[in-house]
Write an enzyme that holds these catalytic residues in place. Structure first.
Site, PDB file in Angstrom:
ATOM      1  N   GLY A 266      36.082   9.470  60.602  1.00 59.43           N
ATOM      2  CA  GLY A 266      36.855  10.923  60.117  1.00 59.43           C
ATOM      3  C   GLY A 266      36.202  11.429  58.780  1.00 59.43           C
ATOM      4  O   GLY A 266      35.870  12.322  58.650  1.00 59.43           O
ATOM      5  N   GLU A 303      42.143  10.622  52.352  1.00 57.65           N
ATOM      6  CA  GLU A 303      41.149  10.236  51.337  1.00 57.65           C
ATOM      7  C   GLU A 303      41.447  10.439  50.048  1.00 57.65           C
ATOM      8  O   GLU A 303      41.174   9.450  49.049  1.00 57.65           O
ATOM      9  CB  GLU A 303      39.601  11.048  51.969  1.00 57.65           C
ATOM     10  CG  GLU A 303      39.218  10.847  53.306  1.00 57.65           C
ATOM     11  CD  GLU A 303      39.376   9.657  53.986  1.00 57.65           C
ATOM     12  OE1 GLU A 303      39.092   8.566  53.436  1.00 57.65           O
ATOM     13  OE2 GLU A 303      39.531   9.596  55.128  1.00 57.65           O
ATOM     14  N   HIS A 306      43.510   7.438  48.883  1.00 55.07           N
ATOM     15  CA  HIS A 306      42.812   6.210  48.599  1.00 55.07           C
ATOM     16  C   HIS A 306      42.314   6.097  47.247  1.00 55.07           C
ATOM     17  O   HIS A 306      42.042   4.967  46.978  1.00 55.07           O
ATOM     18  CB  HIS A 306      41.512   6.230  49.587  1.00 55.07           C
ATOM     19  CG  HIS A 306      41.863   5.575  50.922  1.00 55.07           C
ATOM     20  ND1 HIS A 306      42.257   4.467  51.238  1.00 55.07           N
ATOM     21  CD2 HIS A 306      41.170   6.198  52.288  1.00 55.07           C
ATOM     22  CE1 HIS A 306      42.437   4.214  52.551  1.00 55.07           C
ATOM     23  NE2 HIS A 306      41.475   5.174  53.116  1.00 55.07           N
TER      24      HIS A 306
HETATM   25 ZN    ZN Z   1      41.496   5.283  55.065  1.00 59.33          ZN
END
Ligand code: ZN
Length: 876
Positions: A266, A303, A306
């Site tokens: 993704g 994302e 993260h």
């Molecule tokens: Zn991830």
């Protein structure tokens, strides 16, 4: 036959690295077939690794080694040993500079790991082990280094990006130029990224809570520049949310997102330079469905999150993958829940988990959230590591409460900032911040399989006590026969006969969390005046299967009275499962198929209930998918499942035609497009009605679909209409719609993928031949994972009835495709083969035919390590 079986790597063999890399200077001269990569590494003996100067291991795959030097002195071949995927360098001092030059070929790199070209643009993918395809390097996440990167390229590639901040740029000889980037944060090599291309960008900015200004940029090919607004908006929401909920600020002055068309997953959280699969970032109302908009929001959030859970604090080794993924999925799920409907988000996530993660847990690749061995780590980016891992974090959240959890996450980030750590470290921070004991809870990380809870109850009228007895067990999984009891938070409420919630503790509490820790355990509730009806596992408080002997009437009651929205939906699913299981039984024994009138009445009252939110109505009306029925069956009888579900759908559609029609008409009002939760819910409900209406295949219903197809002002409605036409209209009408849609959208990659997917998921009989034609379509490309997922994945994972045709033709087709694909992109081949690896659960002939297809793959020649691992484990 393969030359060498890939070896198995074990968690128990983990050793700290012999050498550390303090600095990594990279210099790229980009050329499609011969990119020159120079690296200068500042290396030092790891004081934690012991005495002496052992040789230095450097990983490297598909590289041409041009030169290697220590402190400027070129090494002759006797100073290093070349092995298949690494070199071993003799070392004679504790600190030195290592200079290496390699040559790589991005243009021919179809694996989409390392450096490759996508539509003429250079990009990288380094997680998990792609950096070793760029240069020789100790490619393991516990080596954290400060990177500077210089990119030299022809000026036709005006945009040259890497991690961190740009520190210089300028012209080079010829018509080349260069840009140098410096990332001030030490990071593992898997977070390295480089992008070079002729790209446009959107720009925005974000002021952090402490007042720093961050530049936000989204890069894409010019033709897509109008499809980036939603991602940027989502990014800003995510940045704000992480400050508010976790107290985490962004830490660089720039945050970049790049969209690429060829991508195995993704998206990727490279430091300061996230790279996204175009399908997970680009959207406009004309081209993207509501589901896509929401997926983008959650992946952009994921994302971004993260940056703390993954980058600032990273994983010591790949067995700890869920440390960053489970936690980050939990974070993105909560973010989405806060941005949209919390109940709907939970329902969607639980459906995914039950349908697909439970199947993984019950299949040949079952593994714990923290696996203890692997051949290819790419095969472990699974629903177990991601989604079940997120459920494990959620259970900690449930046990500690939001404030306790926040104390734990604060301690975790503070303790381990800048370090590469383990799942154990995460749990310990949660314990230490809250003075709790999670010793038994740790089994969620080490034991695979889906626990099963069986609940029984007993009410003593004279004493007014109610006793719930909970038994837990967990089926064996590969390598783990016996399981010890889990620590399970079981959230529940008790309902009286009017549907009111009973007070459980004399203080007004109506909901509690039982901590189930033993194989069998009883819980007593006192001072009750009547036998209550339990509402169990509210909000799906643990990733388990739960069995309680609910009667149909009790489920109907819960469906309309439970205060827990999730459990109202769950009651509707249990009801449907009961009915579908009776229908399967009748089908198998040649009996008469029948839906109980109570069930039809329940659906009717849901449909007519004006007090229910449309979002919930839409969810309550969904029949379980064939795949989820299969997952819930002990032995999967594909033909009976298809017949039962089809019958239930038809029967409901016919019995409630006028109600569906009225609801559809009421929601059909034309209005300008918005992504508000209300509008999304209304579109979903409207399109659910359309689907039921068209299941009757009457001209009247199909005309509604055609009209919606012709006049929709957004892709959600357009795609829903196309899908029902493809599944239910006559050939002529279908072909016209397919052709018209393609002509309109053939320039838009994301819409073309949606178009491919809808056709390969069509349940029309004999659809395999249509899928075979799609493979020949000029827009199909085996080198593009999104196209593969749309057509091959759409068929094998999204077309239950046609893929499981009794002649086995679906399996044969998949085997052939996987064999070809493996030569191009092993990761994608290994992802696509999964449906036939679960052959053992199917009845009779289907199991045999799946196994034949697997053997055919196994015997087809030299398999990649990725595919070999999955196929060999499933044939065991
Ligand atoms: Zn991830």
């Amino acid at each position: 036959m393969r030359h060498a079986k890939p070896s198995t790597i074990y968690l128990k063999d983990y050793r700290v690295p012999d050498y550390l890399v303090d600095n990594t200077h990279l210099h790229f001269e980009l050329k499609p077939k011969a990119t020159l990569v120079k690296s200068r590494l500042k290396i030092r003996r790891n004081p934690a690794a012991g005495e002496g100067l052992p040789p230095l291991f450097l990983d490297g795959v598909d590289l041409i080694l041009l030169s290697i030097a220590i402190d400027g002195a070129l090494l002759s071949p006797e100073h290093y040993e070349k092995m298949p995927q690494r070199i071993l360098v003799a070392v004679d001092k504790p600190e030195f500079f290592l200079d290496i030059q390699t040559c790589i070929n991005p243009e021919d790199n179809t694996t989409l790991e390392g450096l490759y070209l996508s539509n003429g643009m250079y990009c990288t993918q380094c997680e998990a082990e792609g950096f070793r395809r760029i240069t020789f390097y100790p490619d393991r996440p516990d080596i954290m280094s400060k990177f500077t990167t210089t990119i030299v390229a022809p000026k036709e590639y005006p945009v040259l990006l890497s991690n961190g901040n740009e520190i210089s740029r300028g012209p080079c000889e010829g018509d080349h130029h260069y840009v140098t980037w410096e990332d001030p944060f030490a990071k593992p090599a898997y977070l390295f990224a480089l992008v070079a291309g002729n790209l446009q960008h959107l720009e925005d900015c974000f002021i952090t809570a402490s007042g720093r200004k961050v530049k936000l940029q989204l890069f894409t090919e010019e033709k897509n520049i109008n499809k980036g607004d939603h991602a940027l908006r989502s990014l800003k929401n995510a940045m704000r949310w992480d400050e508010a909920v976790y107290g985490r600020e962004y830490d660089l002055d720039i945050f970049m997102i790049v969209a690429v068309d060829h991508f195995n997953m993704g998206a990727m959280e490279n430091k300061g330079l996230n790279i996204f699969n175009s399908a997970c970032v680009l959207a406009s109302p004309e081209t993207a469905t509501d589901a896509t908009f929401q997926r983008i929001e959650s992946i952009v959030g994921h994302e971004y999150f993260h940056n703390w859970s993954g980058n600032r604090v990273t994983c010591r080794d790949w067995f700890q993958l869920s440390l960053k993924e489970g936690f980050t999925v939990f974070r993105d799920a909560e973010f989405s829940a806060d941005m949209n409907s919390r109940a709907v988000k939970r329902i969607e996530d639980v459906s995914l988990l039950r349908t697909n993660q439970f199947a993984e847990d019950a299949g040949p690749m079952a593994h714990p959230v923290r696996p203890d061995s692997y051949m290819e780590i790419s095969n472990f980016y699974t629903l177990t590591v991601y989604e079940k891992g997120a459920e494990v974090v959620r259970m900690i959240h449930t046990l500690l409460g939001p404030r306790g959890f926040r104390k734990g996450s604060d301690l975790y980030f503070e303790r381990h900032d800048g370090c590469a750590v383990t799942c154990e470290d995460f749990v310990r921070a949660m314990e230490d911040a809250n003075q709790v004991d999670l010793v038994q809870f740790r089994r969620w990380y080490s034991q695979a399989g889906t626990p099963q809870l069986t609940v029984t109850d007993y009410f003593d009228e004279t004493l007014g006590t109610y006793v719930l007895t909970v038994r837990q067990s967990c089926p064996p999984t590969p390598g783990q026969r016996e399981k010890s009891p889990f620590h399970i938070p079981l959230k529940l409420g008790l309902l009286d006969k009017n549907g009111n919630e009973l007070v459980l503790d004399g203080q007004g509490t109506t909901q509690c969390i039982l901590e189930v820790t033993e194989a069998e355990q009883s819980f007593e509730f006192t001072e009750l005046s009547e036998k209550p009806l339990p509402s169990l596992l509210r909000d799906f408080s643990a990733p388990v299967k739960i069995d309680y002997p609910y009667s149909i009437d009790q489920l109907l009651f819960l469906m309309s009275n439970d205060s827990d929205i999730f459990n109202r939906w769950d009651a509707s699913q249990r009801l449907a499962f009961l009915a579908l299981s009776d229908l399967q039984q009748a089908y198998r024994t040649g009996g008469v198929l029948q839906l109980q009138p109570e069930l039809i009445a329940a659906y009717r009252s849901v449909l007519l209930n004006r007090d229910l939110e449309p979002a919930l109505v839409a969810e309550l009306l969904q029949l379980p998918s064939e795949q989820s029925i299969a997952e819930a069956s002990v032995h999967i009888d594909a033909e009976a499942i298809v017949a039962a579900r089809e019958f239930a759908l038809q029967t409901l559609a016919e019995a409630l035609f006028s109600e569906f029609r009225a609801q559809y008409t009421a929601l059909k009002v034309r209005k300008s497009f918005s992504l508000s939760a209300k509008d999304i819910a209304e579109r979903k409900l409207k399109n659910t009605c359309l689907l039921y209406l068209c299941a009757t295949e009457t001209a009247d219903a199909l005309a509604l679909a055609q009209e919606q197809f012709d006049t929709a002002n957004n892709m959600t409605d357009k795609a829903a209409a196309l899908s029902v036409l493809i599944n239910h209209a006559g050939d002529k009408q279908v072909n016209a719609a397919i052709e018209q849609f393609y002509q309109c959208w053939k320039e838009d990659a994301q819409v073309v993928e949606l178009w491919f997917g809808q056709q390969s998921r069509s349940s029309r009989r004999g659809n395999l031949s249509a899928v075979e034609k799609l493979i020949q379509h000029p827009a199909f490309d085996l080198k593009n994972p999104n196209r593969v997922r749309a057509v091959i994945g759409g068929f094998a994972k999204g077309n239950f009835s046609q893929f499981h045709r009794s002649d086995g033709s679906g399996f044969e087709f998949l085997a052939e495709q996987v064999i070809t694909l493996d030569k191009l992109n092993p990761q994608i081949a290994a992802q696509q083969v999964i449906p036939i690896t679960r052959w053992k659960r199917y009845t009779g002939d289907l199991a045999r035919k799946m196994k034949i297809a697997l053997k055919k793959i196994m015997d087809s020649g030299d398999l990649s390590g990725d595919l070999y691992e999955v196929v060999s484990k499933s044939l065991n």
